[in-house]
Design an enzyme around this catalytic site. Structure first.
Site, mmCIF file in Angstrom:
data_model
loop_
_atom_site.group_PDB
_atom_site.id
_atom_site.type_symbol
_atom_site.label_atom_id
_atom_site.label_comp_id
_atom_site.label_asym_id
_atom_site.label_seq_id
_atom_site.Cartn_x
_atom_site.Cartn_y
_atom_site.Cartn_z
ATOM 1 N N HIS A 147 0.807 -1.226 0.000
ATOM 2 C CA HIS A 147 0.000 0.000 0.000
ATOM 3 C C HIS A 147 0.837 1.271 0.000
ATOM 4 O O HIS A 147 0.310 2.350 0.258
ATOM 5 C CB HIS A 147 -0.965 -0.007 1.205
ATOM 6 C CG HIS A 147 -2.013 -1.069 1.121
ATOM 7 N ND1 HIS A 147 -2.768 -1.481 2.193
ATOM 8 C CD2 HIS A 147 -2.447 -1.807 0.065
ATOM 9 C CE1 HIS A 147 -3.608 -2.436 1.820
ATOM 10 N NE2 HIS A 147 -3.433 -2.655 0.521
ATOM 11 N N CYS A 196 6.170 19.521 -6.309
ATOM 12 C CA CYS A 196 7.263 18.944 -7.097
ATOM 13 C C CYS A 196 8.325 20.018 -7.331
ATOM 14 O O CYS A 196 7.998 21.145 -7.713
ATOM 15 C CB CYS A 196 6.687 18.458 -8.431
ATOM 16 S SG CYS A 196 7.861 17.693 -9.525
ATOM 17 N N ASN A 264 -3.002 -13.112 15.748
ATOM 18 C CA ASN A 264 -3.870 -11.944 15.966
ATOM 19 C C ASN A 264 -4.359 -11.959 17.412
ATOM 20 O O ASN A 264 -4.306 -13.005 18.076
ATOM 21 C CB ASN A 264 -5.057 -11.978 14.986
ATOM 22 C CG ASN A 264 -5.625 -10.582 14.702
ATOM 23 O OD1 ASN A 264 -5.966 -9.840 15.624
ATOM 24 N ND2 ASN A 264 -5.738 -10.238 13.436
ATOM 25 N N GLU A 266 -7.452 -11.305 18.030
ATOM 26 C CA GLU A 266 -8.826 -11.815 17.951
ATOM 27 C C GLU A 266 -9.059 -12.438 16.580
ATOM 28 O O GLU A 266 -8.360 -12.103 15.622
ATOM 29 C CB GLU A 266 -9.839 -10.694 18.215
ATOM 30 C CG GLU A 266 -9.734 -9.546 17.237
ATOM 31 C CD GLU A 266 -10.675 -8.399 17.562
ATOM 32 O OE1 GLU A 266 -11.004 -8.200 18.737
ATOM 33 O OE2 GLU A 266 -11.079 -7.702 16.608
ATOM 34 N N CYS A 282 1.234 -10.165 18.719
ATOM 35 C CA CYS A 282 2.154 -10.893 17.835
ATOM 36 C C CYS A 282 3.618 -10.649 18.178
ATOM 37 O O CYS A 282 4.475 -11.438 17.778
ATOM 38 C CB CYS A 282 1.847 -10.615 16.369
ATOM 39 S SG CYS A 282 1.959 -8.885 15.932
HETATM 40 C C1 BJW Z 1 -3.154 -7.326 16.531
HETATM 41 C C2 BJW Z 1 -2.506 -6.612 17.551
HETATM 42 C C3 BJW Z 1 -1.379 -7.234 18.115
HETATM 43 C C4 BJW Z 1 -4.155 -5.417 16.890
HETATM 44 N N1 BJW Z 1 -0.979 -8.449 17.663
HETATM 45 N N2 BJW Z 1 -2.743 -8.517 16.113
HETATM 46 C C5 BJW Z 1 -16.420 -4.428 -2.054
HETATM 47 C C6 BJW Z 1 -16.074 -5.708 -1.676
HETATM 48 C C7 BJW Z 1 -14.780 -6.044 -1.627
HETATM 49 C C8 BJW Z 1 -13.792 -5.149 -1.949
HETATM 50 C C9 BJW Z 1 -14.130 -3.887 -2.318
HETATM 51 C C10 BJW Z 1 -15.423 -3.546 -2.375
HETATM 52 N N3 BJW Z 1 -15.469 -2.245 -2.765
HETATM 53 C C11 BJW Z 1 -14.232 -1.769 -2.912
HETATM 54 C C12 BJW Z 1 -13.409 -2.766 -2.665
HETATM 55 C C13 BJW Z 1 -12.017 -2.672 -2.732
HETATM 56 C C14 BJW Z 1 -11.393 -1.980 -1.541
HETATM 57 C C15 BJW Z 1 -11.707 -2.793 -0.281
HETATM 58 O O1 BJW Z 1 -11.071 -3.769 0.008
HETATM 59 N N4 BJW Z 1 -12.673 -2.402 0.514
HETATM 60 C C16 BJW Z 1 -13.053 -3.191 1.681
HETATM 61 C C17 BJW Z 1 -12.960 -2.354 2.952
HETATM 62 C C18 BJW Z 1 -14.410 -3.780 1.461
HETATM 63 N N5 BJW Z 1 -10.000 -2.059 -1.876
HETATM 64 C C19 BJW Z 1 -9.419 -1.105 -2.554
HETATM 65 O O2 BJW Z 1 -9.974 -0.074 -2.858
HETATM 66 C C20 BJW Z 1 -8.002 -1.391 -2.991
HETATM 67 N N6 BJW Z 1 -7.946 -1.170 -4.392
HETATM 68 C C21 BJW Z 1 -8.562 -2.004 -5.251
HETATM 69 O O3 BJW Z 1 -9.027 -3.059 -4.910
HETATM 70 O O4 BJW Z 1 -8.607 -1.537 -6.530
HETATM 71 C C22 BJW Z 1 -9.498 -2.181 -7.430
HETATM 72 C C23 BJW Z 1 -10.958 -1.940 -7.019
HETATM 73 C C24 BJW Z 1 -11.373 -0.671 -6.656
HETATM 74 C C25 BJW Z 1 -12.711 -0.466 -6.277
HETATM 75 C C26 BJW Z 1 -13.606 -1.499 -6.291
HETATM 76 C C27 BJW Z 1 -13.173 -2.773 -6.641
HETATM 77 C C28 BJW Z 1 -11.851 -2.975 -7.023
HETATM 78 C C29 BJW Z 1 -7.030 -0.434 -2.330
HETATM 79 C C30 BJW Z 1 -6.921 -0.695 -0.880
HETATM 80 C C31 BJW Z 1 -5.973 0.279 -0.266
HETATM 81 C C32 BJW Z 1 -6.044 0.199 1.228
HETATM 82 N N7 BJW Z 1 -5.517 1.343 1.765
HETATM 83 C C33 BJW Z 1 -5.480 1.476 3.224
HETATM 84 C C34 BJW Z 1 -5.159 2.920 3.540
HETATM 85 C C35 BJW Z 1 -3.732 3.191 3.357
HETATM 86 C C36 BJW Z 1 -3.580 4.584 3.661
HETATM 87 C C37 BJW Z 1 -2.924 4.877 4.898
HETATM 88 O O5 BJW Z 1 -2.284 4.073 5.577
HETATM 89 O O6 BJW Z 1 -3.099 6.020 5.147
HETATM 90 O O7 BJW Z 1 -4.540 0.607 3.793
HETATM 91 S S1 BJW Z 1 -6.980 1.021 4.018
HETATM 92 C C38 BJW Z 1 -6.249 0.434 5.458
HETATM 93 O O8 BJW Z 1 -6.641 -0.942 5.593
HETATM 94 C C39 BJW Z 1 -4.740 0.448 5.206
HETATM 95 C C40 BJW Z 1 -4.351 -0.924 5.649
HETATM 96 O O9 BJW Z 1 -3.144 -1.295 5.017
HETATM 97 C C41 BJW Z 1 -5.525 -1.771 5.267
HETATM 98 C C42 BJW Z 1 -5.613 -3.056 5.994
HETATM 99 O O10 BJW Z 1 -5.835 -2.862 7.359
HETATM 100 P P1 BJW Z 1 -5.135 -3.809 8.403
HETATM 101 O O11 BJW Z 1 -3.683 -3.697 8.276
HETATM 102 O O12 BJW Z 1 -5.708 -5.151 8.321
HETATM 103 O O13 BJW Z 1 -5.509 -3.064 9.777
HETATM 104 P P2 BJW Z 1 -6.843 -3.180 10.657
HETATM 105 O O14 BJW Z 1 -6.852 -2.019 11.567
HETATM 106 O O15 BJW Z 1 -8.022 -3.403 9.837
HETATM 107 O O16 BJW Z 1 -6.611 -4.513 11.496
HETATM 108 C C43 BJW Z 1 -5.636 -4.617 12.508
HETATM 109 C C44 BJW Z 1 -5.643 -6.046 12.998
HETATM 110 O O17 BJW Z 1 -4.589 -6.189 13.920
HETATM 111 C C45 BJW Z 1 -6.930 -6.436 13.728
HETATM 112 O O18 BJW Z 1 -7.349 -7.708 13.256
HETATM 113 C C46 BJW Z 1 -6.503 -6.523 15.196
HETATM 114 O O19 BJW Z 1 -7.220 -7.515 15.910
HETATM 115 C C47 BJW Z 1 -5.057 -6.916 15.047
HETATM 116 N N8 BJW Z 1 -4.157 -6.546 16.156
HETATM 117 N N9 BJW Z 1 -3.125 -5.447 17.779
HETATM 118 C C48 BJW Z 1 -1.653 -9.042 16.708
HETATM 119 N N10 BJW Z 1 -0.654 -6.625 19.140
HETATM 120 ZN ZN ZN Z 2 6.193 16.761 -10.929
#
Ligand code: BJW
Ligand code: ZN
Length: 292
Positions: A147, A196, A264, A266, A282
């Site tokens: 990402h 830029c 995880n 949970e 973790c």
């Molecule tokens: C612990 C812990 C400890 C805590 N030990 N564990 C409909 C259905 C399906 C998909 C889509 C849909 N409509 C659109 C989509 C696509 C969309 C998507 O997936 N949406 C879903 C929410 C439904 N995806 C996209 O848009 C992606 N692009 C794409 O697919 O393009 C084609 C397309 C577009 C549109 C439609 C269809 C296709 C791009 C995704 C980019 C994600 N970007 C982000 C933001 C980055 C910006 C930033 O950082 O500022 O990335 S979103 C955010 O979520 C971030 C993360 O990388 C990502 C994942 O989150 P993560 O890492 O899992 O964190 P959490 O907080 O969710 O979970 C933390 C976990 O840790 C929990 O489980 C805790 O329990 C655990 N935990 N402490 C172990 N100590």
């Molecule tokens: Zn430029």
């Protein structure tokens, strides 16, 4: 897209039965998992925000997922940037400063140490959804940042991507970005936001991060998918497994026969698809899993 929607539907219907299914097929036998890891040739570690939580970086979903009154996901969109680049830059400036002060934790280090020990005899790839740079700072070498990265910018005009560790990234953002929920709006004129430096361009810079609705960089996605396609063991660490395409990776690997272990605090919607589930912070569970 259809597959993604189907999976989402299936997860929703599955989650109610998670505890029953988990009891029936999930293992938390660390000794057995370590034996499998020992004999494996290609290992993927797929990480999410949970691995950095122990470094003090908030996760996206749940209580910590807010900045001011905004859910982080509502600012991580191209629309939010178009409507209010000042607000979105304040949000990213804040996160750059928080991550710069954070240190890699025992979870990041366990992964880096494992790679330095076994990287010459096994193919070890870390695929992270995180943008905080902590895996690299811990010493991980074979790293795919799905990402993007908080310390890279992309020009909205000429598309040049550059590493940028400046703090603050521009004068106008100094002392901005406080997360206090009472702060309303953001009014830095666009001309004072990062731009830029190419004389022929001068376009507005944005964080080099994949926002919702944007495609992942093709080369990055291809590299991740090709590593996922041949791994024999996959560790899914600290991710809620709800954001696509990353959410598909490990369930697909499990479906073709790779051993998948989740670490995880949970269960997640994907837990029932996996073979092992190690509950707990973790930083602790990974140290155990990746030690001799
Ligand atoms: C612990 C812990 C400890 C805590 N030990 N564990 C409909 C259905 C399906 C998909 C889509 C849909 N409509 C659109 C989509 C696509 C969309 C998507 O997936 N949406 C879903 C929410 C439904 N995806 C996209 O848009 C992606 N692009 C794409 O697919 O393009 C084609 C397309 C577009 C549109 C439609 C269809 C296709 C791009 C995704 C980019 C994600 N970007 C982000 C933001 C980055 C910006 C930033 O950082 O500022 O990335 S979103 C955010 O979520 C971030 C993360 O990388 C990502 C994942 O989150 P993560 O890492 O899992 O964190 P959490 O907080 O969710 O979970 C933390 C976990 O840790 C929990 O489980 C805790 O329990 C655990 N935990 N402490 C172990 N100590
Ligand atoms: Zn430029």
């Amino acid at each position: 897209m259809c597959i993604i929607l189907l999976r989402t539907f299936r997860y929703k219907s599955k989650i109610n039965f998670t505890s029953n299914i988990m009891a029936a097929r999930l293992s938390s036998d660390m000794t057995k998992f370590k034996e499998t890891l020992k004999s494996s040739k290609e290992i993927i570690i797929l990480s999410g925000a949970g691995i950095s939580a122990e470094s003090g970086i908030p996760t996206f979903r749940g209580a910590g997922g807010y900045w001011r009154k905004y859910q982080a996901s509502s600012l991580a969109t191209p629309e939010a940037f178009r409507n209010n680049p000042s607000l979105v830059w304040e949000f990213y400036h804040y996160r750059r400063e928080v991550a710069a002060k954070a240190q890699p934790n025992p979870g990041h280090r366990a992964i880096a140490d494992y790679e330095s020990k076994y990287g010459s005899t096994k193919k070890i790839t870390v695929i992270t959804q995180n943008v905080d740079g902590l895996h690299a700072r811990a010493g991980t070498k074979n790293l795919i940042e799905l990402h993007g990265n908080l310390y890279k910018t992309r020009c909205t005009k000429c598309k040049e991507v550059l590493v940028n560790n400046d703090s603050p990234i521009c004068e106008a953002l100094a002392d901005r970005g406080a997360p206090d929920a009472n702060i309303i709006g953001s009014d830095i004129p666009v001309r004072f936001l990062p731009h830029c430096e190419k004389p022929s361009c001068g376009g507005l810079l944005r964080p080099h991060i994949v926002w919702f609705g944007e495609n992942l960089e093709a080369a990055v996605l291809e590299k991740a998918e090709s590593a996922m396609a041949t791994c024999d063991v996959c560790l899914v660490v600290g991710t809620s497994s709800v954001v696509y395409p990353a959410a598909m990776f490990a369930p697909q690997a499990a479906a073709r026969g790779a051993t998948v272990a989740e670490f995880n605090i949970e269960p997640t919607p994907a837990t029932p698809d996996f073979h092992y589930y190690f509950e707990g912070p973790c930083g602790t569970t990974l140290q155990e899993a990746l030690s001799d």
